[in-house]
Design an enzyme around this catalytic site. Structure first.
Site, PDB file in Angstrom:
ATOM      1  CG  ASN A   1      -5.544  -4.125  10.652  1.00  0.00           C
ATOM      2  OD1 ASN A   1      -5.482  -2.984  11.111  1.00  0.00           O
ATOM      3  ND2 ASN A   1      -5.381  -4.391   9.363  1.00  0.00           N
TER       4      ASN A   1
ATOM      5  CB  THR B   1      -0.924  -0.013   1.233  1.00  0.00           C
ATOM      6  OG1 THR B   1      -1.896  -1.037   1.060  1.00  0.00           O
ATOM      7  CG2 THR B   1      -1.637   1.322   1.405  1.00  0.00           C
TER       8      THR B   1
ATOM      9  CG  ASN C   1      -1.348  -8.305   6.261  1.00  0.00           C
ATOM     10  OD1 ASN C   1      -0.777  -9.125   6.978  1.00  0.00           O
ATOM     11  ND2 ASN C   1      -0.789  -7.816   5.174  1.00  0.00           N
TER      12      ASN C   1
ATOM     13  CG  HIS D   1      -5.205  -8.584   1.000  1.00  0.00           C
ATOM     14  ND1 HIS D   1      -4.725  -9.318   2.064  1.00  0.00           N
ATOM     15  CD2 HIS D   1      -4.773  -7.309   1.215  1.00  0.00           C
ATOM     16  CE1 HIS D   1      -4.040  -8.514   2.871  1.00  0.00           C
ATOM     17  NE2 HIS D   1      -4.058  -7.293   2.380  1.00  0.00           N
TER      18      HIS D   1
ATOM     19  CE1 TYR E   1      -6.876  -3.723   6.074  1.00  0.00           C
ATOM     20  CE2 TYR E   1      -5.072  -5.163   5.431  1.00  0.00           C
ATOM     21  CZ  TYR E   1      -5.526  -3.953   5.926  1.00  0.00           C
ATOM     22  OH  TYR E   1      -4.628  -2.979   6.293  1.00  0.00           O
TER      23      TYR E   1
HETATM   24  C1  PHB Z   1      -2.098  -0.618   5.040  1.00  0.00           C
HETATM   25  O1  PHB Z   1      -2.611   0.201   4.264  1.00  0.00           O
HETATM   26  O2  PHB Z   1      -1.578  -0.268   6.101  1.00  0.00           O
HETATM   27  C2  PHB Z   1      -2.093  -2.037   4.670  1.00  0.00           C
HETATM   28  C3  PHB Z   1      -2.786  -2.462   3.567  1.00  0.00           C
HETATM   29  C4  PHB Z   1      -2.778  -3.800   3.229  1.00  0.00           C
HETATM   30  C5  PHB Z   1      -2.085  -4.689   4.016  1.00  0.00           C
HETATM   31  C6  PHB Z   1      -1.388  -4.267   5.104  1.00  0.00           C
HETATM   32  C7  PHB Z   1      -1.393  -2.936   5.440  1.00  0.00           C
HETATM   33  O3  PHB Z   1      -2.107  -5.976   3.723  1.00  0.00           O
END
Ligand code: PHB
Length: 377
Positions: free
Chosen positions: A243, A30, A186, A183, A188
């Site tokens: 997260n 990102t 992390n 994805h 999400y």
């Molecule tokens: C972030 O924007 O901080 C971010 C986005 C995607 C990820 C990890 C962090 O997998």
């Protein structure tokens, strides 16, 4: 210096239907530089990816499949026609430079804010659990703000979430990508369904491992229908705590997921082997890596705080097939050439990771740039 013939990093590799010239992958990063209205990629983004096209495969930054899937200011989307046109600039630039690029399909789930959602809606998740300590930013001025309690998706809304991923996958084809990465890492949306800390549903999408895998596998199947399994990868972070994520039995969750992915014959799994951004609590989680590799027999991409020596060692030991690099790719557009020559690497500047302009994005020098600067001095 090792010759290419003896260097594990420089063996070619057949990934699904792609022939990769080396084992180096650019991991999804990102950068929050989709600053045009409508979260549309620009020529600046195309230049950034073009500079890095020497790796075996680029995986794009996380890209929202729908307005609901957006969680940060200035991240790109793949749901509108204008976004498809913007991404076409990127895929053309990478292909002209001889590279390959997958798009990473992203829905953030609870890691969003009403300010970023259509109609100011509350972000959605498997369960109404607020991730403690998780943050995002909603505008250039906002700074980091807390994530709030999300709304649990109704079971009847689940097919719509799958359709968001299908739509993103179709648009990625129209934009000229070589494939996609789902994805599922992390913290999400997909990860929120996978892991027990964020999924406390009592319907068929929560509880047992089988139930927690249901939506993730529905999404995988929809994306395979669009692309064919050999053009689909997935990113997992079985031990990631970023997260506010946790699972009471990651060996069981990811061991079973790996088997299901193997049945489908997808091209690869990319595994974040640490917590996030190179934080190893206790080395790499070898037991979980073993469980994933026992279940899934395809291509394993290792990720998480690797340097060249570790990458060579893990490749030589057969612990992985490919290695993806994140932060070194940010600061070294010619990382491939630098590793080939054991040249020193540029340091990264964490202040320019997220947001802003060309600075810290497309202005890191190559070895050639540096030689030219020296000869002028
Ligand atoms: C972030 O924007 O901080 C971010 C986005 C995607 C990820 C990890 C962090 O997998």
């Amino acid at each position: 210096m090792m010759s290419d013939a003896n260097d594990p990093l420089f063996q070619s590799y057949r990934l699904g239907s792609l022939e990769l010239p080396n084992r180096l992958i650019m991991s999804p990063l990102t950068r929050s530089r989709a600053t045009q209205p409508g979260d549309v990629p620009s020529m600046m983004n195309a230049e950034y990816y073009r500079q890095r096209a020497g790796v075996g495969l680029i995986i794009s930054e996380a890209t929202q499949v729908s307005p609901q899937g957006k969680g940060y200011a200035f991240t790109p989307g793949i749901h509108s026609d204008a976004q498809v046109d913007g991404w076409r600039l990127v895929t053309d630039a990478v292909h002209e430079a001889g590279g390959h690029i997958h798009l990473q399909l992203w829905h953030v789930g609870r890691i969003s804010r009403p300010e970023l959602q259509p109609n100011g809606d509350t972000p959605v998740a498997p369960s109404p659990i607020r991730p403690i300590g998780a943050k995002t930013f909603i505008s250039a001025e906002s700074g980091m703000v807390d994530i709030l309690e999300p709304r649990a998706l109704e079971a009847a809304e689940i097919p719509g979430v799958v359709e968001q991923f299908r739509h993103g996958a179709k648009n990625a084809r129209r934009a000229g990508f070589d494939g996609v990465e789902i994805h599922a890492a992390n913290g999400y949306l997909i990860d929120q369904f996978l892991r027990s800390g964020s999924n406390q549903r009592s319907d068929e999408f929560g509880g047992s491992v089988e139930n927690r895998l249901r939506l993730p596998l529905m999404i995988v199947d929809a994306v395979i229908e669009v692309w064919g399994a050999d053009r689909v990868g997935i990113r997992l972070s079985p031990t990631g705590s970023f997260n506010d994520m946790k699972d009471h039995d990651p060996l069981a969750t990811y061991g079973e997921f790996a088997k299901r992915l193997n049945e489908r014959g997808i091209a690869y799994v990319e595994v974040v082997e640490d917590s996030f951004q190179g934080n190893h609590a206790d080395g790499r989680p070898e037991d979980i890596i073993d469980a994933i590799r026992a279940g899934y027999k395809g291509t394993y991409i290792a990720n998480g705080g690797y340097d060249a020596e570790q990458a060579r060692r893990r490749l030589a030991e057969g612990r992985c097939d490919l290695v993806s690099f994140g932060r070194p790719m940010i600061s070294n557009p010619d990382l491939v050439e630098r590793l080939r020559g054991d040249a020193p690497l540029n340091e990264w500047d964490a202040n320019t990771f997220y947001g802003g302009d060309e600075h810290g994005y497309t202005d890191y020098p190559t070895l050639t740039d540096q030689a030219r600067m020296r000869s002028r001095a």
